[in-house]
Design an enzyme around this catalytic site. Structure first.
Site, PDB file in Angstrom:
ATOM      1  N   LYS A 232       0.805  -1.433  -0.062  1.00 36.48           N
ATOM      2  CA  LYS A 232       0.167   0.163   0.238  1.00 36.48           C
ATOM      3  C   LYS A 232       0.896   1.247  -0.016  1.00 36.48           C
ATOM      4  CE  LYS A 232      -2.833   3.023   2.750  1.00 36.48           C
ATOM      5  NZ  LYS A 232      -2.093   4.011   2.490  1.00 36.48           N
ATOM      6  N   GLY A 285       5.139   5.390   9.323  1.00 34.58           N
ATOM      7  CA  GLY A 285       4.025   6.306   9.600  1.00 34.58           C
ATOM      8  C   GLY A 285       4.057   6.811  10.809  1.00 34.58           C
ATOM      9  N   SER A 286       2.950   7.292  11.310  1.00 29.36           N
ATOM     10  CA  SER A 286       2.558   7.630  12.457  1.00 29.36           C
ATOM     11  C   SER A 286       2.493   6.886  13.514  1.00 29.36           C
ATOM     12  CB  SER A 286       1.272   8.560  12.179  1.00 29.36           C
ATOM     13  OG  SER A 286      -0.105   7.756  12.555  1.00 29.36           O
ATOM     14  N   VAL A 287       2.868   7.270  14.723  1.00 32.29           N
ATOM     15  CA  VAL A 287       2.392   6.310  16.052  1.00 32.29           C
ATOM     16  C   VAL A 287       0.963   6.053  16.028  1.00 32.29           C
ATOM     17  CG1 VAL A 287       2.669   6.483  18.503  1.00 32.29           C
ATOM     18  CG2 VAL A 287       4.565   7.398  17.247  1.00 32.29           C
ATOM     19  N   PRO A 288      -0.138   6.789  15.833  1.00 32.69           N
ATOM     20  CA  PRO A 288      -1.356   6.509  16.214  1.00 32.69           C
ATOM     21  C   PRO A 288      -1.550   5.320  15.180  1.00 32.69           C
ATOM     22  CG  PRO A 288      -1.367   8.755  16.274  1.00 32.69           C
ATOM     23  CD  PRO A 288       0.138   8.377  15.824  1.00 32.69           C
ATOM     24  N   THR A 289      -1.320   5.495  13.831  1.00 30.75           N
ATOM     25  CA  THR A 289      -1.689   4.186  12.964  1.00 30.75           C
ATOM     26  C   THR A 289      -1.110   2.993  13.360  1.00 30.75           C
ATOM     27  OG1 THR A 289      -1.936   6.148  11.131  1.00 30.75           O
ATOM     28  CG2 THR A 289      -1.609   3.702  10.651  1.00 30.75           C
ATOM     29  N   GLU A 313       8.532   1.976  11.929  1.00 26.04           N
ATOM     30  CA  GLU A 313       9.226   3.199  12.098  1.00 26.04           C
ATOM     31  C   GLU A 313       8.220   4.344  12.103  1.00 26.04           C
ATOM     32  OE1 GLU A 313      10.899   6.316  11.924  1.00 26.04           O
ATOM     33  OE2 GLU A 313      11.243   6.074   9.910  1.00 26.04           O
ATOM     34  N   CYS A 347      11.846  12.006   9.329  1.00 24.88           N
ATOM     35  CA  CYS A 347      11.672  11.346  10.571  1.00 24.88           C
ATOM     36  C   CYS A 347      12.713  11.765  11.290  1.00 24.88           C
ATOM     37  CB  CYS A 347      11.795   9.872  10.445  1.00 24.88           C
ATOM     38  SG  CYS A 347      10.176   9.086   9.264  1.00 24.88           S
ATOM     39  N   GLU A 446       5.859  15.728  17.767  1.00 21.42           N
ATOM     40  CA  GLU A 446       6.377  15.943  16.412  1.00 21.42           C
ATOM     41  C   GLU A 446       5.628  16.817  15.413  1.00 21.42           C
ATOM     42  OE1 GLU A 446       8.055  12.774  13.355  1.00 21.42           O
ATOM     43  OE2 GLU A 446       6.038  12.430  14.046  1.00 21.42           O
ATOM     44  N   SER A 512      21.371   9.298   7.605  1.00 21.28           N
ATOM     45  CA  SER A 512      21.817   8.051   7.613  1.00 21.28           C
ATOM     46  C   SER A 512      22.296   7.358   5.912  1.00 21.28           C
ATOM     47  CB  SER A 512      20.908   7.170   8.235  1.00 21.28           C
ATOM     48  OG  SER A 512      19.835   6.942   7.758  1.00 21.28           O
TER      49      SER A 512
END
Length: 562
Positions: A232, A285-289, A313, A347, A446, A512
């Site tokens: 996706k 992606g995001s922490v909530p997702t 991540e 990020c 963030e 990096s």
């Protein structure tokens, strides 16, 4: 690097003896990091890129879902807009519905066994060929699509969609081939062998907008290891993601190994986590997702045939800590690049800066002086642009809200920038803010935009400030310490041991490189599986150990029993 046709022969030799397979590792695959091209005036790479950009101007590509070899259109039509010119629809695509996603799962599972049984070297050849295509004839195309679709400048597209993606494909192939040489000891009369199998089921890869390379790696690394993948891609990186997918197919990736299925997030998440065959989620992606996906997996745990592996991540609130012994020029240059390249939409971007009071007047003056030279604009028309618009209207609104908070908060002062304009593109001027309160929300959350917040600390409170750096946010992705005093560097490294998965000394918190600084962090920043390093591929293999004994077992009784 060895020619592709001879790769397998040079890497592995094998022979059958009875029912047992013997492997001998004969060599490793030698790869180096892809050189970053300069795109100087009159250079071939600049001419090729400008032609590719010209070809994309005003154009819209139609991008279907792809299941196997079939291009599928649904009625749920979406568009990708260029961030710096949102009147330009760069791609028309459609969302896969639940029925199509389930069809993609079934087709992938049907292809899994044959792909998993292919020798590792054969699978590696696909990705090595794709890397060569990206390095040569397809470089300009993927760079141009990353620039126009995701708002990247020349250099940001080059280090992402060319260098990093090429490195992912080549180094992962190297690590995978060398992994097969990691074998257990054998003691006569038995021999032992480890087979690195793909996971049993399918992997769901969910990729972000900000790095074309991440999308290619999230789908590509599991596929390399013998897995089948539902990819996706991000709605706002569709143009470049589809180009990467097509290159993989042209490089020899069979149909149904990676299914290209744009989809609404909740529909995709609900469908894959309700399938008994889910064996892994590879996510950026995001922490909530990510938390939501994790909960869905937990709720369906009794349904799965195997425990799904979750790799994620999720971003960071990254820091630059400056000691009074720091080199000021390095602080200023490194911080401006880290905070504002690609509009802070990395990020790893620095968004909080801790400066000692003794150096603040000098650093402040230099930051403001250099800030005035930053050019924000259209990266396709002006190669002198340092960064462009933020990705979409949602990001623009989020960042604008934080800037409004900065203007109204009594503990915050805007030192430079912060103007917003979405009339043509989603433009946000780079903003430098000073905070009197180290616990102010803008120092903790963030933002994912071109916003740098500075906290000035008393020189003699550097230990307390290091504790603040470690404890202020829930993240643990990247961070940097600037100090010439070696004792301070050692102390800061100890105190910030868990504050960053990628830790820099006298360098910026971004940048990096695959094979040099494998990337990832812990805490709320993710599972720290370090893509770009040799251990990442272990997440996508299920080893099987085979023991074969070459003499009759004899009496079932132990000698002391007789």
């Amino acid at each position: 690097m060895l020619p592709l046709p001879s790769l397998r022969r040079s890497l592995l030799s094998h022979a059958w003896r009875g029912a047992g397979l013997r492997w001998k590792h004969t060599s490793s695959l030698k790869v180096t990091n892809e050189p970053i091209l300069a795109f100087s005036q009159g250079s071939p790479e600049r001419d090729a890129l400008q032609k590719a950009l010209k070809d994309l101007k005003g154009q819209m590509e139609a991008i279907p879902c792809v299941v196997g070899d079939e291009e599928v259109w649904t009625s749920d039509i979406q568009y990708q807009l260029s961030p710096f010119n949102h009147a330009h629809k760069v791609a028309k695509f459609c969302y896969a519905d639940k029925a199509l996603l389930n069809r993609a799962i079934d087709a992938a599972l049907a292809a899994r066994k044959e792909w998993d049984l292919k020798p590792m070297a054969d699978r590696a050849q696909v990705f090595l060929k794709a890397a060569d295509m990206l390095s040569g004839p397809r470089r300009a195309e993927v760079l141009a699509k990353t620039m126009v679709g995701q708002g990247k400048t020349v250099i940001q597209a080059e280090i992402d969609a060319a260098a990093e993606l090429i490195d992912f494909f080549r180094f992962n192939a190297k690590f995978a081939v060398e992994l097969e040489g990691e074998q257990p000891i054998s003691v006569p009369p038995s021999t032992n062998h480890t087979v690195y199998r793909g996971l049993e089921g399918f992997v769901a890869a969910i990729s972000p907008f900000n790095f074309t390379a991440i999308g290619g790696n999230l789908a590509g690394a599991p596929a390399l290891m013998g897995n089948v993948v539902l990819w996706k891609p991000s709605d706002t990186a569709m143009l470049a993601s589809y180009a990467v997918y097509r290159i993989l197919r042209e490089a020899g990736l069979p149909p149904n190994i990676i299914q290209f299925v744009p989809a609404d997030g909740p529909t995709f998440g609900d469908t894959v986590t309700s399938s008994e065959h889910l064996c892994g989620i590879n996510f950026t992606g995001s922490v909530p997702t990510f938390k939501h996906l994790w909960r869905q997996v937990a709720q369906n745990l009794d349904r799965f045939r195997t425990f799904p592996r979750l790799a994620g991540e999720c971003g960071g609130k990254n820091f630059h800590f400056v000691h009074s012994s720091a080199d000021v020029d390095s602080v200023v240059s490194g911080t401006l690049r880290s905070a504002f390249e690609y509009g802070g939409q990395k990020c790893s971007a620095c968004s909080r800066l801790y400066v000692p009071k003794s150096l603040w007047p000098q650093i402040k003056g230099r930051l403001l002086e250099e800030h005035s030279r930053i050019k924000v604009g259209d990266p396709a028309e002006d190669f002198g642009t340092f960064f462009s618009a933020v990705i979409d209207a949602k990001a623009f609104a989020r960042i604008k809200k934080w800037l409004e908070h900065a203007r109204s908060s009594p503990s915050l002062s805007i030192l430079a920038g912060g103007q917003c304009n979405e009339s043509v593109g989603y433009y946000v001027e780079p903003c430098i803010i000073e905070s009197k309160d180290p616990q102010e929300p803008i120092m903790k959350e963030e933002i994912f935009g071109p916003v740098l917040t500075v906290y000035v600390y008393p020189d003699d409170k550097y230990r307390e400030t290091l504790q603040l750096v470690d404890s202020t946010t829930s993240y643990g992705l990247t961070g940097a310490v600037f100090a010439q005093d070696k004792a301070i560097v050692q102390e800061a490294t100890r105190m910030l041991r868990n504050a960053a998965g990628n830790f820099y000394i006298n360098d910026k918190s971004t940048g990096s490189v695959v094979g040099q600084q494998p990337f990832g962090g812990a805490r709320a920043s993710g599972t720290n599986d370090k893509p770009g390093g040799p251990h990442y591929i272990l997440r996508w293999t299920s080893p099987q150990v085979i023991k074969e004994t070459h003499k009759p077992l004899g009496d079932w009784r132990y000698s002391y029993m007789q």
